[in-house]
Design an enzyme around this catalytic site. Sequence first.
Site, PDB file in Angstrom:
ATOM      1  N   ASN A 299      77.699  58.939 -22.542  1.00 53.08           N
ATOM      2  CA  ASN A 299      77.203  57.733 -23.416  1.00 53.08           C
ATOM      3  C   ASN A 299      75.746  57.459 -23.088  1.00 53.08           C
ATOM      4  OD1 ASN A 299      76.748  55.367 -24.530  1.00 53.08           O
ATOM      5  ND2 ASN A 299      78.102  54.083 -23.351  1.00 53.08           N
ATOM      6  N   TRP A 300      74.913  57.684 -24.114  1.00 57.16           N
ATOM      7  CA  TRP A 300      73.369  57.733 -23.760  1.00 57.16           C
ATOM      8  C   TRP A 300      72.911  56.272 -24.260  1.00 57.16           C
ATOM      9  CZ3 TRP A 300      71.374  62.482 -26.614  1.00 57.16           C
ATOM     10  CH2 TRP A 300      71.961  63.908 -25.992  1.00 57.16           C
ATOM     11  N   LYS A 301      73.798  55.376 -24.646  1.00 57.58           N
ATOM     12  CA  LYS A 301      73.404  53.901 -24.944  1.00 57.58           C
ATOM     13  C   LYS A 301      72.007  54.112 -25.665  1.00 57.58           C
ATOM     14  CE  LYS A 301      75.852  52.610 -21.009  1.00 57.58           C
ATOM     15  NZ  LYS A 301      76.205  51.813 -19.714  1.00 57.58           N
TER      16      LYS A 301
ATOM     17  N   HIS B 208      83.310  48.978 -25.858  1.00 60.59           N
ATOM     18  CA  HIS B 208      82.405  49.158 -24.848  1.00 60.59           C
ATOM     19  C   HIS B 208      82.050  47.726 -24.136  1.00 60.59           C
ATOM     20  CE1 HIS B 208      79.318  49.999 -21.826  1.00 60.59           C
ATOM     21  NE2 HIS B 208      79.666  51.189 -21.659  1.00 60.59           N
TER      22      HIS B 208
ATOM     23  N   GLU C 146      79.437  46.440 -23.032  1.00 56.85           N
ATOM     24  CA  GLU C 146      78.065  45.942 -23.562  1.00 56.85           C
ATOM     25  C   GLU C 146      78.319  45.374 -24.927  1.00 56.85           C
ATOM     26  OE1 GLU C 146      76.038  49.481 -22.596  1.00 56.85           O
ATOM     27  OE2 GLU C 146      76.221  49.052 -20.333  1.00 56.85           O
TER      28      GLU C 146
ATOM     29  N   GLU D 254      86.613  51.063 -17.567  1.00 59.37           N
ATOM     30  CA  GLU D 254      85.167  50.971 -17.034  1.00 59.37           C
ATOM     31  C   GLU D 254      85.033  49.575 -16.379  1.00 59.37           C
ATOM     32  OE1 GLU D 254      82.150  53.801 -19.173  1.00 59.37           O
ATOM     33  OE2 GLU D 254      82.222  51.873 -20.183  1.00 59.37           O
TER      34      GLU D 254
ATOM     35  N   GLY E 145      76.223  50.794 -14.162  1.00 61.06           N
ATOM     36  CA  GLY E 145      74.669  50.660 -13.995  1.00 61.06           C
ATOM     37  C   GLY E 145      74.204  50.123 -12.574  1.00 61.06           C
TER      38      GLY E 145
ATOM     39  N   SER F 102      78.920  54.177 -12.984  1.00 60.73           N
ATOM     40  CA  SER F 102      78.124  54.775 -11.624  1.00 60.73           C
ATOM     41  C   SER F 102      78.546  56.134 -11.425  1.00 60.73           C
ATOM     42  CB  SER F 102      78.044  53.680 -10.612  1.00 60.73           C
ATOM     43  OG  SER F 102      77.179  52.448 -10.821  1.00 60.73           O
TER      44      SER F 102
ATOM     45  N   GLY G 225      77.331  56.960 -18.074  1.00 61.77           N
ATOM     46  CA  GLY G 225      76.094  56.465 -18.728  1.00 61.77           C
ATOM     47  C   GLY G 225      74.662  57.154 -18.116  1.00 61.77           C
ATOM     48  N   GLY G 226      74.296  56.329 -17.052  1.00 65.59           N
ATOM     49  CA  GLY G 226      72.863  56.822 -16.662  1.00 65.59           C
ATOM     50  C   GLY G 226      72.938  58.424 -16.137  1.00 65.59           C
TER      51      GLY G 226
HETATM   52  P1  13P Z   1      76.532  54.219 -15.734  1.00 65.06           P
HETATM   53  O1  13P Z   1      77.265  55.428 -15.657  1.00 65.06           O
HETATM   54  O2  13P Z   1      75.435  53.990 -15.984  1.00 65.06           O
HETATM   55  O3  13P Z   1      77.170  53.274 -14.756  1.00 65.06           O
HETATM   56  O4  13P Z   1      77.430  53.560 -17.456  1.00 65.06           O
HETATM   57  C1  13P Z   1      78.775  53.665 -17.396  1.00 65.06           C
HETATM   58  C2  13P Z   1      79.034  53.387 -19.076  1.00 65.06           C
HETATM   59  O5  13P Z   1      78.920  52.185 -19.411  1.00 65.06           O
HETATM   60  C3  13P Z   1      79.354  54.349 -19.795  1.00 65.06           C
HETATM   61  O6  13P Z   1      79.912  53.985 -21.160  1.00 65.06           O
END
Ligand code: 13P
Length: 258
Positions: free
Chosen positions: A12-14, A98, A100, A170, A176, A215, A236-237
């Site tokens: 997920n590149w956000k 998600h 967020e 999640e 993050g 993470s 994510g990251g």
């Molecule tokens: P991180 O891997 O950066 O913690 O993010 C997870 C995430 O929200 C994937 O959708």
Amino acid sequence: MNSMRRPLIAGNWKMNFGGPEAITLAGGIAKASKELSAVDVVVCPPFTALAAVAAELDGTRVGLGAQNVHPKASGAFTGEVASAMLVAAGCTWVIVGHSERRQFFGDTDAFVADKTSAAFAAHLAPIVCVGETEAEREAGNTLAIIERQLNAVLPVLVAHKGEAMAIAYEPVWAIGTGKAATAADAEEAHAFIRKLLASASEDLAARVRVLYGGSVTGANARELLACPNVDGALVGGASLTLEKFEPILGAAQALTLS
Ligand code: 13P
């Protein structure tokens, strides 16, 4: 992991990489995934990069997903994107619910269920996200939150039980923060999700992949993915560079061979 379910690793590149960087990264991931025949790989760039990344991924084994979708098919919804538009851009997957979006954009359980329906209607495979906040965990409400979020969407999942889909657990406190869930905590939540799915449909529970997100790194992927009810990861990251993403893909492939 369980040998009945192929591992799925989704990035997920956000809100990162809307242009040429997206194409470069996608191309690198496609190359790195070429030999990983046991693992399904998906990338989820921002809307603006979808069509270009689709062209880059054409003919590769990497799937394309979007990060959000609007439930309606068309109309006066400024700034929104419908499921058929995602299909037209080359997507086969879409993330819904998600944390967020739930936290910052007001996505409710009911709205997430509507988005999930819209995804299925367009033959997009939804990745439905659930997970508790730190305060909810501290109050001992982790499983109750997961149950509430999953129950809201369960009838939609059951109605489409033969189609492609995934659930992502999640925990919000792990996103993050560099503080991933322990394998034991992840397995507890995943087993609970599997049990809820099974109470609605044994078939569904047996085949749906439940991904862990929060993470995930090359250093912890193997331990998390080794849990019997963890069928992949939503990253994510660590999905933003090939150097960090490739070891996660490698860990999934290695576990299928062990
Ligand atoms: P991180 O891997 O950066 O913690 O993010 C997870 C995430 O929200 C994937 O959708």
